[in-house]
Scaffold this active site. Structure first.
Site, PDB file in Angstrom:
ATOM      1  N   HIS A 268       0.830  -1.203   0.000  1.00  0.00           N
ATOM      2  CA  HIS A 268       0.000   0.000   0.000  1.00  0.00           C
ATOM      3  C   HIS A 268       0.868   1.258   0.000  1.00  0.00           C
ATOM      4  CE1 HIS A 268      -3.695   2.307   1.140  1.00  0.00           C
ATOM      5  NE2 HIS A 268      -2.796   3.108   1.688  1.00  0.00           N
ATOM      6  N   GLU A 269       1.793   1.331   0.952  1.00  0.00           N
ATOM      7  CA  GLU A 269       2.635   2.525   1.046  1.00  0.00           C
ATOM      8  C   GLU A 269       3.584   2.628  -0.144  1.00  0.00           C
ATOM      9  OE1 GLU A 269       1.627   4.596   3.034  1.00  0.00           O
ATOM     10  OE2 GLU A 269       0.473   3.322   4.409  1.00  0.00           O
ATOM     11  N   HIS A 272       1.846   4.545  -2.796  1.00  0.00           N
ATOM     12  CA  HIS A 272       2.003   5.986  -2.566  1.00  0.00           C
ATOM     13  C   HIS A 272       3.399   6.443  -2.990  1.00  0.00           C
ATOM     14  CE1 HIS A 272      -1.763   6.870  -0.575  1.00  0.00           C
ATOM     15  NE2 HIS A 272      -1.558   5.984   0.383  1.00  0.00           N
ATOM     16  N   GLU A 298      -4.533   7.893  -3.192  1.00  0.00           N
ATOM     17  CA  GLU A 298      -4.998   6.638  -2.607  1.00  0.00           C
ATOM     18  C   GLU A 298      -5.306   5.604  -3.686  1.00  0.00           C
ATOM     19  OE1 GLU A 298      -5.848   4.195   0.733  1.00  0.00           O
ATOM     20  OE2 GLU A 298      -4.779   6.092   0.487  1.00  0.00           O
TER      21      GLU A 298
END
Length: 504
Positions: A268-269, A272, A298
Protein backbone atom coordinates in the site's frame (compact mmCIF):
# COMPACT_ATOMS: atom_id res chain seq x y z
CA UNK A 1 9.00 46.87 -14.64
CA UNK A 2 9.73 43.12 -15.02
CA UNK A 3 8.25 41.22 -17.95
CA UNK A 4 5.56 38.54 -17.38
CA UNK A 5 8.22 35.86 -17.93
CA UNK A 6 10.45 37.43 -15.28
CA UNK A 7 7.54 37.71 -12.85
CA UNK A 8 6.65 34.08 -13.47
CA UNK A 9 10.26 33.07 -12.77
CA UNK A 10 10.15 34.99 -9.47
CA UNK A 11 6.91 33.26 -8.52
CA UNK A 12 8.34 29.82 -9.34
CA UNK A 13 11.56 30.42 -7.41
CA UNK A 14 9.56 31.59 -4.39
CA UNK A 15 7.35 28.48 -4.60
CA UNK A 16 10.36 26.16 -4.92
CA UNK A 17 11.95 27.63 -1.79
CA UNK A 18 8.64 27.26 0.05
CA UNK A 19 8.58 23.66 -1.14
CA UNK A 20 12.01 23.10 0.43
CA UNK A 21 10.69 24.33 3.77
CA UNK A 22 7.60 22.14 3.41
CA UNK A 23 9.76 19.10 2.66
CA UNK A 24 11.85 19.86 5.74
CA UNK A 25 8.67 19.85 7.79
CA UNK A 26 7.82 16.52 6.18
CA UNK A 27 11.10 14.99 7.33
CA UNK A 28 10.56 16.29 10.87
CA UNK A 29 7.09 14.74 10.90
CA UNK A 30 8.47 11.44 9.61
CA UNK A 31 11.16 11.47 12.30
CA UNK A 32 8.54 12.22 14.94
CA UNK A 33 6.66 9.05 14.00
CA UNK A 34 9.74 6.82 13.77
CA UNK A 35 12.88 7.71 15.72
CA UNK A 36 12.21 10.81 17.83
CA UNK A 37 12.88 10.17 21.55
CA UNK A 38 9.73 10.33 23.62
CA UNK A 39 10.90 13.32 25.63
CA UNK A 40 11.62 15.26 22.45
CA UNK A 41 7.95 15.66 21.55
CA UNK A 42 7.41 19.06 23.16
CA UNK A 43 10.52 20.50 21.51
CA UNK A 44 9.49 19.00 18.16
CA UNK A 45 6.08 20.61 18.50
CA UNK A 46 7.75 24.01 18.74
CA UNK A 47 10.01 23.23 15.76
CA UNK A 48 7.13 22.19 13.54
CA UNK A 49 4.95 25.10 14.66
CA UNK A 50 7.74 27.54 13.76
CA UNK A 51 8.26 25.95 10.35
CA UNK A 52 4.51 25.87 9.66
CA UNK A 53 4.35 29.58 10.48
CA UNK A 54 7.28 30.34 8.15
CA UNK A 55 5.67 28.35 5.34
CA UNK A 56 2.36 30.16 5.88
CA UNK A 57 4.14 33.54 5.76
CA UNK A 58 5.73 32.65 2.43
CA UNK A 59 2.49 31.31 0.96
CA UNK A 60 0.62 34.49 1.90
CA UNK A 61 3.37 37.06 1.28
CA UNK A 62 2.03 40.29 -0.34
CA UNK A 63 4.42 39.97 -3.28
CA UNK A 64 2.92 36.58 -4.10
CA UNK A 65 -0.50 38.20 -4.35
CA UNK A 66 0.88 40.95 -6.61
CA UNK A 67 2.65 38.45 -8.88
CA UNK A 68 -0.49 36.33 -9.18
CA UNK A 69 -2.71 39.32 -9.92
CA UNK A 70 -0.35 40.43 -12.67
CA UNK A 71 0.06 36.99 -14.20
CA UNK A 72 -3.62 36.02 -14.08
CA UNK A 73 -4.33 38.51 -16.89
CA UNK A 74 -1.37 37.41 -19.05
CA UNK A 75 -1.24 34.82 -21.88
CA UNK A 76 0.84 32.64 -19.54
CA UNK A 77 -2.37 31.87 -17.65
CA UNK A 78 -4.65 31.29 -20.63
CA UNK A 79 -4.21 27.51 -20.89
CA UNK A 80 -5.03 26.19 -17.40
CA UNK A 81 -3.37 22.85 -18.18
CA UNK A 82 -0.05 24.24 -19.42
CA UNK A 83 2.88 24.43 -17.00
CA UNK A 84 2.52 28.18 -16.48
CA UNK A 85 -1.27 28.07 -16.43
CA UNK A 86 -1.33 25.28 -13.85
CA UNK A 87 1.23 26.99 -11.63
CA UNK A 88 -0.58 30.33 -11.69
CA UNK A 89 -4.04 28.81 -11.22
CA UNK A 90 -3.11 26.52 -8.35
CA UNK A 91 -0.88 28.98 -6.51
CA UNK A 92 -3.62 31.61 -6.72
CA UNK A 93 -6.09 29.11 -5.33
CA UNK A 94 -3.68 28.35 -2.50
CA UNK A 95 -2.97 32.03 -1.87
CA UNK A 96 -6.65 32.98 -1.72
CA UNK A 97 -7.32 30.21 0.79
CA UNK A 98 -4.22 30.61 2.94
CA UNK A 99 -4.61 34.39 3.31
CA UNK A 100 -7.86 33.74 5.14
CA UNK A 101 -6.03 31.82 7.89
CA UNK A 102 -4.35 33.75 10.72
CA UNK A 103 -0.73 32.69 11.19
CA UNK A 104 -1.30 32.11 14.91
CA UNK A 105 -4.04 29.61 14.08
CA UNK A 106 -1.76 27.81 11.62
CA UNK A 107 0.99 27.56 14.23
CA UNK A 108 -1.41 26.41 16.96
CA UNK A 109 -2.91 23.75 14.68
CA UNK A 110 0.56 22.37 14.00
CA UNK A 111 1.68 22.53 17.63
CA UNK A 112 -1.52 20.86 18.87
CA UNK A 113 -1.28 18.11 16.25
CA UNK A 114 2.20 17.19 17.43
CA UNK A 115 1.22 17.04 21.10
CA UNK A 116 -2.17 15.42 20.47
CA UNK A 117 -0.58 12.57 18.53
CA UNK A 118 1.59 11.67 21.50
CA UNK A 119 -1.45 11.88 23.78
CA UNK A 120 -3.34 9.61 21.35
CA UNK A 121 -0.48 7.11 21.29
CA UNK A 122 -0.34 6.91 25.10
CA UNK A 123 -4.13 6.84 25.53
CA UNK A 124 -4.55 4.13 22.93
CA UNK A 125 -1.89 2.03 24.59
CA UNK A 126 -3.69 2.40 27.93
CA UNK A 127 -7.16 2.09 26.33
CA UNK A 128 -8.09 5.35 28.06
CA UNK A 129 -10.25 7.58 25.86
CA UNK A 130 -10.75 10.09 28.68
CA UNK A 131 -7.04 10.91 28.55
CA UNK A 132 -7.29 11.73 24.85
CA UNK A 133 -10.65 13.49 24.99
CA UNK A 134 -9.36 16.99 25.95
CA UNK A 135 -6.88 16.93 23.05
CA UNK A 136 -9.56 15.87 20.60
CA UNK A 137 -11.86 18.61 21.87
CA UNK A 138 -9.11 21.19 21.39
CA UNK A 139 -8.32 19.88 17.92
CA UNK A 140 -11.97 20.06 16.85
CA UNK A 141 -12.27 23.62 18.18
CA UNK A 142 -9.25 24.63 16.11
CA UNK A 143 -10.60 22.91 13.00
CA UNK A 144 -13.92 24.70 13.48
CA UNK A 145 -12.00 27.99 13.54
CA UNK A 146 -10.15 26.97 10.40
CA UNK A 147 -13.34 26.05 8.57
CA UNK A 148 -15.00 29.32 9.60
CA UNK A 149 -12.00 31.35 8.44
CA UNK A 150 -11.75 29.65 5.05
CA UNK A 151 -15.50 29.57 4.42
CA UNK A 152 -15.43 27.68 1.12
CA UNK A 153 -19.22 27.19 1.38
CA UNK A 154 -21.76 27.40 4.17
CA UNK A 155 -20.96 23.74 4.99
CA UNK A 156 -18.01 23.73 7.41
CA UNK A 157 -16.88 20.26 6.38
CA UNK A 158 -16.44 21.45 2.77
CA UNK A 159 -13.56 23.69 3.83
CA UNK A 160 -11.64 20.77 5.37
CA UNK A 161 -12.48 18.29 2.60
CA UNK A 162 -11.17 20.82 0.07
CA UNK A 163 -7.66 20.51 1.55
CA UNK A 164 -7.47 16.90 0.43
CA UNK A 165 -9.90 16.66 -2.49
CA UNK A 166 -9.92 20.13 -4.09
CA UNK A 167 -13.28 21.18 -5.46
CA UNK A 168 -15.15 18.22 -3.96
CA UNK A 169 -18.25 18.76 -1.82
CA UNK A 170 -19.59 17.01 1.26
CA UNK A 171 -22.95 16.60 -0.47
CA UNK A 172 -21.46 14.81 -3.47
CA UNK A 173 -19.22 12.55 -1.39
CA UNK A 174 -22.17 11.64 0.82
CA UNK A 175 -24.17 10.74 -2.28
CA UNK A 176 -21.36 8.61 -3.71
CA UNK A 177 -20.71 6.78 -0.45
CA UNK A 178 -24.40 6.24 0.19
CA UNK A 179 -24.79 4.57 -3.20
CA UNK A 180 -21.71 2.48 -2.57
CA UNK A 181 -23.00 1.37 0.82
CA UNK A 182 -26.31 0.28 -0.70
CA UNK A 183 -24.49 -2.16 -2.97
CA UNK A 184 -21.80 -3.21 -0.51
CA UNK A 185 -24.12 -4.13 2.35
CA UNK A 186 -25.91 -7.00 0.57
CA UNK A 187 -22.59 -8.33 -0.76
CA UNK A 188 -21.11 -8.38 2.74
CA UNK A 189 -24.26 -10.05 4.10
CA UNK A 190 -23.97 -12.82 1.49
CA UNK A 191 -20.31 -13.37 2.36
CA UNK A 192 -21.13 -13.64 6.05
CA UNK A 193 -23.86 -16.17 5.31
CA UNK A 194 -21.62 -18.28 3.05
CA UNK A 195 -20.55 -21.66 4.40
CA UNK A 196 -17.14 -21.25 2.77
CA UNK A 197 -14.50 -19.85 5.10
CA UNK A 198 -11.03 -18.71 4.11
CA UNK A 199 -8.10 -20.58 5.72
CA UNK A 200 -6.99 -17.45 7.52
CA UNK A 201 -4.81 -19.44 9.92
CA UNK A 202 -2.21 -19.78 7.15
CA UNK A 203 -1.36 -16.11 7.70
CA UNK A 204 -1.26 -16.42 11.49
CA UNK A 205 1.66 -18.77 11.81
CA UNK A 206 5.24 -17.85 12.69
CA UNK A 207 6.57 -15.13 10.36
CA UNK A 208 9.72 -13.67 11.96
CA UNK A 209 9.77 -9.90 11.78
CA UNK A 210 13.26 -9.58 10.30
CA UNK A 211 12.27 -11.91 7.47
CA UNK A 212 9.01 -10.04 6.95
CA UNK A 213 10.96 -6.80 6.62
CA UNK A 214 13.31 -8.24 4.02
CA UNK A 215 10.53 -9.93 2.07
CA UNK A 216 8.41 -6.77 2.10
CA UNK A 217 11.30 -4.66 0.88
CA UNK A 218 11.88 -7.07 -2.01
CA UNK A 219 8.18 -6.96 -2.88
CA UNK A 220 8.13 -3.13 -2.89
CA UNK A 221 11.18 -3.04 -5.13
CA UNK A 222 9.59 -5.68 -7.35
CA UNK A 223 6.59 -3.49 -8.19
CA UNK A 224 8.78 -0.47 -8.87
CA UNK A 225 9.63 1.40 -5.65
CA UNK A 226 13.18 2.80 -5.93
CA UNK A 227 15.07 2.30 -2.66
CA UNK A 228 17.85 4.58 -3.89
CA UNK A 229 15.24 7.32 -3.56
CA UNK A 230 13.40 6.08 -0.48
CA UNK A 231 13.41 3.85 2.59
CA UNK A 232 11.18 1.68 4.75
CA UNK A 233 10.88 2.02 8.54
CA UNK A 234 8.56 1.02 11.39
CA UNK A 235 5.90 3.14 13.10
CA UNK A 236 2.68 2.76 15.09
CA UNK A 237 0.48 3.83 12.18
CA UNK A 238 1.85 3.20 8.66
CA UNK A 239 2.18 6.16 6.30
CA UNK A 240 4.25 7.46 3.40
CA UNK A 241 5.91 10.88 3.53
CA UNK A 242 9.31 12.43 3.17
CA UNK A 243 11.10 15.26 1.49
CA UNK A 244 10.38 14.96 -2.22
CA UNK A 245 10.36 12.56 -5.18
CA UNK A 246 13.96 11.47 -4.49
CA UNK A 247 13.48 11.09 -0.73
CA UNK A 248 10.33 9.08 -0.04
CA UNK A 249 9.86 7.63 3.46
CA UNK A 250 7.57 4.60 3.83
CA UNK A 251 6.63 3.06 7.15
CA UNK A 252 4.84 -0.09 8.26
CA UNK A 253 4.36 -2.26 11.36
CA UNK A 254 4.93 -5.98 11.87
CA UNK A 255 3.52 -8.80 13.94
CA UNK A 256 5.56 -12.02 14.11
CA UNK A 257 2.34 -14.02 14.36
CA UNK A 258 0.56 -12.35 11.44
CA UNK A 259 1.84 -11.93 7.88
CA UNK A 260 -0.81 -10.01 5.97
CA UNK A 261 -0.87 -6.77 8.00
CA UNK A 262 2.76 -5.86 7.49
CA UNK A 263 3.05 -7.15 3.94
CA UNK A 264 -0.01 -5.46 2.45
CA UNK A 265 0.78 -2.29 4.35
CA UNK A 266 4.13 -2.24 2.53
CA UNK A 267 2.48 -2.74 -0.87
CA UNK A 268 0.00 0.00 0.00
CA UNK A 269 2.64 2.53 1.05
CA UNK A 270 4.83 1.52 -1.90
CA UNK A 271 1.94 2.54 -4.15
CA UNK A 272 2.00 5.99 -2.57
CA UNK A 273 5.78 6.04 -2.87
CA UNK A 274 5.77 5.08 -6.55
CA UNK A 275 3.41 7.98 -7.21
CA UNK A 276 5.72 10.39 -5.36
CA UNK A 277 8.75 9.07 -7.24
CA UNK A 278 6.83 9.40 -10.51
CA UNK A 279 6.15 13.11 -10.07
CA UNK A 280 8.46 15.26 -12.26
CA UNK A 281 11.44 16.07 -10.05
CA UNK A 282 12.27 19.19 -12.07
CA UNK A 283 8.88 20.60 -11.00
CA UNK A 284 9.49 20.11 -7.26
CA UNK A 285 7.80 22.81 -5.19
CA UNK A 286 5.41 23.72 -8.00
CA UNK A 287 1.83 22.47 -8.50
CA UNK A 288 3.00 20.69 -11.65
CA UNK A 289 5.21 18.54 -9.41
CA UNK A 290 2.62 17.73 -6.74
CA UNK A 291 -0.12 15.09 -6.51
CA UNK A 292 -3.53 16.25 -7.66
CA UNK A 293 -5.53 14.98 -4.67
CA UNK A 294 -5.43 12.44 -1.89
CA UNK A 295 -8.16 10.43 -3.58
CA UNK A 296 -5.96 10.03 -6.65
CA UNK A 297 -2.98 9.31 -4.37
CA UNK A 298 -5.00 6.64 -2.61
CA UNK A 299 -5.98 5.11 -5.94
CA UNK A 300 -2.32 4.31 -6.51
CA UNK A 301 -1.79 2.63 -3.14
CA UNK A 302 -5.03 0.65 -3.26
CA UNK A 303 -4.30 -0.48 -6.81
CA UNK A 304 -0.95 -2.00 -5.89
CA UNK A 305 -2.22 -3.38 -2.59
CA UNK A 306 -5.47 -4.93 -3.81
CA UNK A 307 -5.87 -5.06 -7.56
CA UNK A 308 -2.30 -6.30 -7.95
CA UNK A 309 -1.20 -7.65 -4.56
CA UNK A 310 -4.36 -9.63 -3.77
CA UNK A 311 -4.75 -11.01 -7.28
CA UNK A 312 -4.33 -14.69 -7.98
CA UNK A 313 -1.81 -13.90 -10.72
CA UNK A 314 0.40 -12.00 -8.28
CA UNK A 315 0.61 -14.98 -5.95
CA UNK A 316 1.25 -17.41 -8.79
CA UNK A 317 4.47 -15.45 -9.17
CA UNK A 318 5.14 -14.62 -5.50
CA UNK A 319 4.06 -17.66 -3.46
CA UNK A 320 7.15 -19.75 -4.36
CA UNK A 321 9.34 -16.89 -3.12
CA UNK A 322 7.31 -16.65 0.09
CA UNK A 323 7.70 -20.35 0.69
CA UNK A 324 11.42 -20.13 0.15
CA UNK A 325 11.64 -17.35 2.75
CA UNK A 326 9.22 -18.69 5.39
CA UNK A 327 9.07 -22.28 6.54
CA UNK A 328 5.54 -21.75 7.86
CA UNK A 329 4.27 -21.13 4.32
CA UNK A 330 5.68 -24.30 2.82
CA UNK A 331 3.19 -26.89 1.66
CA UNK A 332 0.43 -24.31 1.24
CA UNK A 333 -1.40 -24.51 -2.10
CA UNK A 334 -2.04 -21.51 -4.34
CA UNK A 335 -5.82 -21.77 -3.99
CA UNK A 336 -5.54 -21.85 -0.21
CA UNK A 337 -3.19 -18.90 -0.02
CA UNK A 338 -5.15 -16.80 -2.50
CA UNK A 339 -8.32 -17.40 -0.50
CA UNK A 340 -6.53 -16.59 2.76
CA UNK A 341 -5.25 -13.19 1.59
CA UNK A 342 -8.76 -12.38 0.35
CA UNK A 343 -10.52 -13.45 3.52
CA UNK A 344 -13.59 -11.28 3.97
CA UNK A 345 -15.36 -10.84 7.25
CA UNK A 346 -16.65 -7.85 9.23
CA UNK A 347 -13.81 -6.67 11.45
CA UNK A 348 -12.91 -3.92 13.90
CA UNK A 349 -9.72 -2.49 12.39
CA UNK A 350 -9.88 -0.40 9.22
CA UNK A 351 -6.28 -0.98 8.13
CA UNK A 352 -6.71 -4.75 8.43
CA UNK A 353 -10.09 -4.95 6.70
CA UNK A 354 -10.69 -6.56 3.33
CA UNK A 355 -11.75 -5.08 0.01
CA UNK A 356 -15.44 -5.87 0.50
CA UNK A 357 -15.83 -4.26 3.94
CA UNK A 358 -13.19 -1.51 3.83
CA UNK A 359 -15.43 1.29 2.58
CA UNK A 360 -17.94 0.65 5.36
CA UNK A 361 -15.19 1.58 7.82
CA UNK A 362 -14.71 4.83 5.92
CA UNK A 363 -18.42 5.65 5.94
CA UNK A 364 -18.48 5.34 9.76
CA UNK A 365 -15.68 7.87 10.09
CA UNK A 366 -17.05 10.21 7.44
CA UNK A 367 -20.42 10.45 9.16
CA UNK A 368 -18.99 10.82 12.67
CA UNK A 369 -16.47 13.54 11.89
CA UNK A 370 -19.15 15.67 10.27
CA UNK A 371 -21.20 15.42 13.46
CA UNK A 372 -18.15 16.26 15.57
CA UNK A 373 -17.41 19.32 13.49
CA UNK A 374 -20.97 20.67 13.66
CA UNK A 375 -21.09 20.02 17.40
CA UNK A 376 -24.08 17.70 17.07
CA UNK A 377 -21.96 14.92 18.57
CA UNK A 378 -20.12 15.85 21.80
CA UNK A 379 -16.66 14.29 22.00
CA UNK A 380 -17.58 12.53 25.22
CA UNK A 381 -20.32 10.63 23.36
CA UNK A 382 -18.02 9.61 20.49
CA UNK A 383 -17.08 6.10 21.72
CA UNK A 384 -20.72 5.08 22.09
CA UNK A 385 -21.63 6.58 18.70
CA UNK A 386 -18.69 4.76 17.10
CA UNK A 387 -19.72 1.42 18.58
CA UNK A 388 -23.33 1.89 17.50
CA UNK A 389 -22.36 2.60 13.88
CA UNK A 390 -20.02 -0.38 13.79
CA UNK A 391 -22.82 -2.59 15.00
CA UNK A 392 -25.19 -1.15 12.39
CA UNK A 393 -22.87 -1.18 9.36
CA UNK A 394 -20.56 -4.10 10.10
CA UNK A 395 -22.36 -6.16 12.70
CA UNK A 396 -19.48 -5.99 15.19
CA UNK A 397 -18.88 -3.93 18.32
CA UNK A 398 -15.37 -3.04 19.60
CA UNK A 399 -14.64 -4.50 23.03
CA UNK A 400 -12.16 -1.67 23.72
CA UNK A 401 -11.71 1.92 22.59
CA UNK A 402 -8.17 1.08 21.53
CA UNK A 403 -9.65 -1.19 18.86
CA UNK A 404 -12.50 1.20 18.27
CA UNK A 405 -12.59 4.96 18.27
CA UNK A 406 -8.87 5.36 19.01
CA UNK A 407 -7.49 3.07 16.30
CA UNK A 408 -6.63 5.82 13.79
CA UNK A 409 -4.09 8.62 14.12
CA UNK A 410 -5.99 10.98 11.81
CA UNK A 411 -8.13 12.89 14.29
CA UNK A 412 -5.25 13.47 16.69
CA UNK A 413 -3.29 14.89 13.74
CA UNK A 414 -6.17 17.21 12.85
CA UNK A 415 -6.87 15.43 9.55
CA UNK A 416 -10.61 16.04 9.41
CA UNK A 417 -11.88 15.61 5.86
CA UNK A 418 -9.18 13.06 5.02
CA UNK A 419 -11.09 9.79 5.49
CA UNK A 420 -13.47 9.99 2.49
CA UNK A 421 -10.47 10.19 0.14
CA UNK A 422 -9.78 6.52 0.95
CA UNK A 423 -13.12 5.46 -0.47
CA UNK A 424 -12.74 7.75 -3.48
CA UNK A 425 -9.33 6.17 -4.03
CA UNK A 426 -10.88 2.72 -4.26
CA UNK A 427 -13.28 3.95 -6.92
CA UNK A 428 -10.56 5.71 -8.91
CA UNK A 429 -8.29 2.66 -8.67
CA UNK A 430 -10.80 0.24 -10.20
CA UNK A 431 -11.62 2.62 -13.05
CA UNK A 432 -7.96 3.32 -13.83
CA UNK A 433 -7.10 -0.39 -13.66
CA UNK A 434 -9.80 -1.23 -16.19
CA UNK A 435 -8.36 1.33 -18.60
CA UNK A 436 -4.79 0.14 -18.03
CA UNK A 437 -5.86 -3.40 -18.92
CA UNK A 438 -7.63 -2.13 -22.04
CA UNK A 439 -4.44 -0.33 -23.09
CA UNK A 440 -1.82 -2.89 -21.99
CA UNK A 441 -3.56 -6.20 -22.59
CA UNK A 442 -3.87 -9.04 -20.09
CA UNK A 443 -2.34 -7.65 -16.88
CA UNK A 444 -2.83 -10.97 -15.07
CA UNK A 445 -0.57 -12.72 -17.54
CA UNK A 446 2.07 -10.04 -16.99
CA UNK A 447 1.82 -10.41 -13.21
CA UNK A 448 2.26 -14.19 -13.48
CA UNK A 449 5.58 -13.51 -15.17
CA UNK A 450 6.57 -10.97 -12.53
CA UNK A 451 6.24 -8.09 -14.99
CA UNK A 452 5.00 -5.01 -13.14
CA UNK A 453 6.90 -2.28 -15.00
CA UNK A 454 4.27 -1.95 -17.79
CA UNK A 455 1.56 -1.00 -15.27
CA UNK A 456 3.90 1.28 -13.31
CA UNK A 457 4.97 3.06 -16.49
CA UNK A 458 1.36 3.40 -17.66
CA UNK A 459 0.47 5.03 -14.34
CA UNK A 460 3.48 7.32 -14.59
CA UNK A 461 2.57 8.41 -18.13
CA UNK A 462 -1.15 8.82 -17.56
CA UNK A 463 -1.33 10.06 -13.96
CA UNK A 464 1.92 10.83 -12.15
CA UNK A 465 3.65 13.13 -14.63
CA UNK A 466 0.69 15.53 -14.86
CA UNK A 467 0.98 16.75 -11.27
CA UNK A 468 -1.94 19.12 -10.69
CA UNK A 469 -2.54 20.08 -14.33
CA UNK A 470 -5.98 18.50 -14.10
CA UNK A 471 -8.47 18.16 -11.28
CA UNK A 472 -9.24 14.66 -10.06
CA UNK A 473 -12.52 14.63 -11.98
CA UNK A 474 -10.83 15.91 -15.15
CA UNK A 475 -8.04 13.37 -14.83
CA UNK A 476 -10.45 10.45 -14.56
CA UNK A 477 -12.32 11.55 -17.67
CA UNK A 478 -9.06 12.25 -19.54
CA UNK A 479 -7.64 8.80 -18.74
CA UNK A 480 -10.77 6.64 -18.95
CA UNK A 481 -13.14 8.67 -21.10
CA UNK A 482 -15.81 8.44 -18.40
CA UNK A 483 -16.73 10.27 -15.18
CA UNK A 484 -16.03 8.56 -11.87
CA UNK A 485 -18.36 5.64 -11.24
CA UNK A 486 -18.75 2.98 -8.56
CA UNK A 487 -19.54 0.35 -11.20
CA UNK A 488 -15.95 -0.81 -11.99
CA UNK A 489 -15.22 -1.38 -8.29
CA UNK A 490 -18.50 -3.16 -7.57
CA UNK A 491 -18.12 -5.36 -10.64
CA UNK A 492 -14.68 -6.47 -9.47
CA UNK A 493 -15.82 -7.06 -5.90
CA UNK A 494 -18.87 -9.04 -6.98
CA UNK A 495 -16.86 -11.18 -9.40
CA UNK A 496 -14.02 -11.89 -6.98
CA UNK A 497 -16.05 -12.64 -3.87
CA UNK A 498 -18.81 -14.52 -5.68
CA UNK A 499 -16.16 -16.89 -6.94
CA UNK A 500 -14.31 -17.20 -3.63
CA UNK A 501 -17.42 -17.64 -1.48
CA UNK A 502 -19.61 -19.43 -4.02
CA UNK A 503 -22.29 -16.74 -3.78
CA UNK A 504 -25.65 -16.99 -5.58
Amino acid sequence: MPSPDETFSQLCEHARQTGLLTSTLGILNWDEETYLPRDGRAHRAEQTALLAGMIHQRQTAPEVGRWLDELSAEPLAEDPHSTSGCVIRQLKRQFDKKTKLPQKLVEELTRTASLAQQAWFDARKADDFSAFQPWLEKTIALKQQEAAAVGVTDVAYDALLDDYEPGESTENVAKVLSGLREQLTPLVEKIVESKRKAPREILSRSYPVDQQAEFGKQAAAGIGFDFNAGRLDVTAHPFCGGGGPRDVRMTTRYDAGEFAGGFFSILHEAGHGIYEQGLPADQFGLPTGEAVSLGIHESQSRMWENLVGRSRAYWEHTLPKLQQQFESARGVGLDEFYFAVNDSRPSLIRTESDEATYNLHIIVRFELEQSLLTGDLPVGDLPAAWNEKYQTYLGVAPPTNANGVMQDVHWSAGLFGYFPTYALGNLYAAQFFDQAEADLGDLSEQFRRGEFAPLRDWLRDNIHRHGQRYSAAQLVERVTGKPLSHEPLMRRLNEKFSDLYDLP
